[in-house]
Scaffold this active site. Structure first.
Site, PDB file in Angstrom:
ATOM      1  N   ARG A 144       0.789  -1.297   0.094  1.00 28.75           N
ATOM      2  CA  ARG A 144      -0.043  -0.005   0.019  1.00 28.75           C
ATOM      3  C   ARG A 144       0.791   1.146  -0.013  1.00 28.75           C
ATOM      4  O   ARG A 144       0.363   2.410  -0.341  1.00 28.75           O
ATOM      5  CB  ARG A 144      -1.183  -0.044   1.248  1.00 28.75           C
ATOM      6  CG  ARG A 144      -2.123  -1.011   1.020  1.00 28.75           C
ATOM      7  CD  ARG A 144      -3.061  -0.941   2.129  1.00 28.75           C
ATOM      8  NE  ARG A 144      -3.057  -1.684   2.980  1.00 28.75           N
ATOM      9  CZ  ARG A 144      -3.398  -2.929   3.120  1.00 28.75           C
ATOM     10  NH1 ARG A 144      -4.065  -3.367   2.140  1.00 28.75           N
ATOM     11  NH2 ARG A 144      -3.472  -3.792   4.119  1.00 28.75           N
ATOM     12  N   VAL A 145       2.253   1.053   0.521  1.00 27.67           N
ATOM     13  CA  VAL A 145       3.082   2.322   0.254  1.00 27.67           C
ATOM     14  C   VAL A 145       4.277   2.412  -0.383  1.00 27.67           C
ATOM     15  O   VAL A 145       4.793   3.238  -0.874  1.00 27.67           O
ATOM     16  CB  VAL A 145       3.198   3.006   1.791  1.00 27.67           C
ATOM     17  CG1 VAL A 145       2.102   3.340   2.356  1.00 27.67           C
ATOM     18  CG2 VAL A 145       3.852   1.630   2.556  1.00 27.67           C
TER      19      VAL A 145
END
Length: 522
Positions: free
Chosen positions: A378-379
């Site tokens: 997600r990052v």
């Protein structure tokens, strides 16, 4: 009979009292009411703190967990048989702490920091409490530095950044620990301290891990914290927190051993928790023995907090605090690929993405056996090397489409040309992402491999010739194109010139390969 004056008597008494030290022992002492199954109930410790270390006879320590009106519920960190009803218990007035610092690097220790490797005592100057409040929002900065694992499939499609929490999830024997060990081996010479926490594993497995790390020269930047299957449940419960505390020291401390600041940057740490499902099971055991009310799957109500307070400690600190980072790779073992079970869903919701390893892929020879459909970071994309981000842009989509088409292609043979070429490309992309264990790859070479796959240079090679060609490509680049590799590593973006230079290098390597292996062409 000689007369003794009152003055002489006074002087004699004063002389006697002069050497007397009137120190008063004010220790708070309690009594063991009952003991069994690793749990002791203690009476008389009214001021004890939650999580405080208590001292029992025979060098056994306990951890105060249940603070009740009548007594204190305490879990024992040693042999229950050494403790009897009526034994005296003393408060230590301290929370469990572990030794930290450079003295612990290269060592194998238990969750209390005691050495297990027979290399003598640990001469640590500092101790950190195992429980610590995670850094707040203001103390952090976004994840934007890459934490390379050395695995093409992960660094290209599910990249991990420094300060991220990325879950490794899958059934037993699907290569979860191998992925984690590859990440540790890849940090060699990069100034990253690695901590491997083994929870509830066989002693032989832990010994094998240590041997692998030593054989690959990774033990000199690694700490191994081991709470094996034969250790009491409380040790398995505190092991991840102990490993995290050891890592936090390097994150919060600058190069000169003083607290990290803007001018004295903190270090970078990678912590592997292998695995948290066993920690949750040991916590369930402790909670049930302490008569805490059970919830779903008999886990206590605070089992989510058990993992959230651990994984939230992974962070990338802001520049004023030294910019140090602690990256966490927790591992969760599933049953029959069920990622929707209680503990897996809990940890998925806490982490910044997951790498899902599938047994079917593993047995079909796709290793690392990463399921691209469910796996996500997600990052990490913002922390990816820019050139890799450009060349791997279409990779996930290509593979996902290939999986879908491959399922349909089984039912019919009449496929149009576009579908056929997509299937061929997918087969070769799947092949180029295969990688042996414990041979992490430099990011520039990974970019070259992925570039060759996504730009169609492999389409006219036989599938079985893809990996031999990759070896020729890497050999050519390392021996003749070191400047190009350096540029790929450091470039701010993939320019047209850089792309053309890479294409020329791949074409040149392909000519060399086909000259030696003419049958490799389709």
């Amino acid at each position: 009979m000689t007369d003794i004056s009152a003055r002489e008597i006074t002087q004699l008494i004063k002389a006697q009292l002069a050497g007397l030290d009137r120190g008063i022992d004010t220790a708070e002492v309690g009594t063991v009411l009952s003991v069994g199954d690793g749990i002791a109930r203690v009476y008389g410790l009214d001021k004890v703190m939650a999580g405080e270390l208590l001292e029992f006879p025979n060098e056994v320590f306990g951890l105060a967990l249940n603070l009740e009106e009548e007594d204190v519920g305490c879990v024992l960190m040693g042999d229950t048989a050494l403790i009897r009803e009526g034994h005296e218990v003393r408060r230590t007035k301290r929370i469990i702490s572990v030794p930290v610092g450079t003295a612990v690097i290269g060592r194998v220790v238990d969750p209390l920091g005691q050495p297990l490797d027979g290399k003598g005592p640990i001469e640590a100057k500092e101790y950190y409490p195992i429980e610590r409040i995670a850094p707040g929002v203001v103390a952090r900065q976004p994840v934007k530095e890459p934490m390379q694992t050395g695995l093409k499939a992960i660094d290209a499609m599910i990249p991990i950044g420094r300060g991220q929490r990325e879950l490794i999830i899958g059934d037993r024997q699907t290569g979860k620990t191998s992925v984690a060990l590859d990440a540790i081996i890849n940090q060699k010479g990069k100034g990253v301290v690695c901590i491997y926490v083994a929870i509830g594993q066989k002693n032989s497995t832990v010994a094998q891990v240590v041997q692998t790390l030593e054989a690959n020269g990774a033990m000199e930047h690694t700490i191994v914290v081991a709470a094996s299957a034969s250790d009491p449940a409380p040790l398995q419960y505190i092991a991840p927190y102990a490993g995290c505390a050891m890592g936090e020291y390097f994150q919060f401390t600058g190069r000169d051993g003083k607290p990290a600041t803007k001018d004295n940057p903190g270090g970078h740490v990678l912590v592997i928790y292998d695995d948290l499902s066993k920690q949750a099971a040991s916590y369930r055991e402790i909670s049930l023995l302490l008569r805490r009310p059970p919830g779903r799957e008999a886990y206590p109500g605070d089992v989510f907090y058990l993992h959230s307070r651990l994984l939230e400690r992974a962070s990338k600190l802001n520049d004023d605090l030294g910019g140090g980072s602690l990256t966490a790779l927790p591992i969760i073992e599933t049953q029959a690929n069920d990622v929707s079970a209680y503990i897996p869903t809990n940890v998925i919701s806490i982490t910044d993405g997951q790498i899902f390893l599938e047994s079917d892929l593993f047995y079909s020879g796709q290793r690392p056996a990463i399921n691209v459909g469910i796996s996500v970071s997600r990052v990490g994309g913002s922390a990816q090397v820019r050139t890799m981000r450009t060349v791997s842009g279409t990779l996930r989509l290509d593979l996902a489409q290939y999986r879908e088409l491959a399922a349909f292609a089984q039912f019919g043979s009449d496929l149009d040309k576009a579908t056929q070429s997509q299937l061929n490309r997918g087969k070769r992309l799947t092949e180029i992402l295969k990688q042996n264990v414990f041979v992490p790859m430099d990011v520039a070479l990974q970019v070259a491999s992925v570039f060759a796959g996504t730009k169609g240079f492999l389409d006219d090679l036989r599938v079985e010739a893809v990996l031999p060609f990759e070896k020729t490509l890497h050999r050519t680049l390392v021996s003749e194109k070191t400047a190009l590799l350096d540029e790929v590593r450091t470039a701010k973006k993939m320019t047209k010139e850089l792309e053309e230079a890479l294409a020329a290098a791949v074409t040149e390597a392909k000519k060399l390969f086909l000259a030696d292996n003419p049958s490799a062409k389709v």
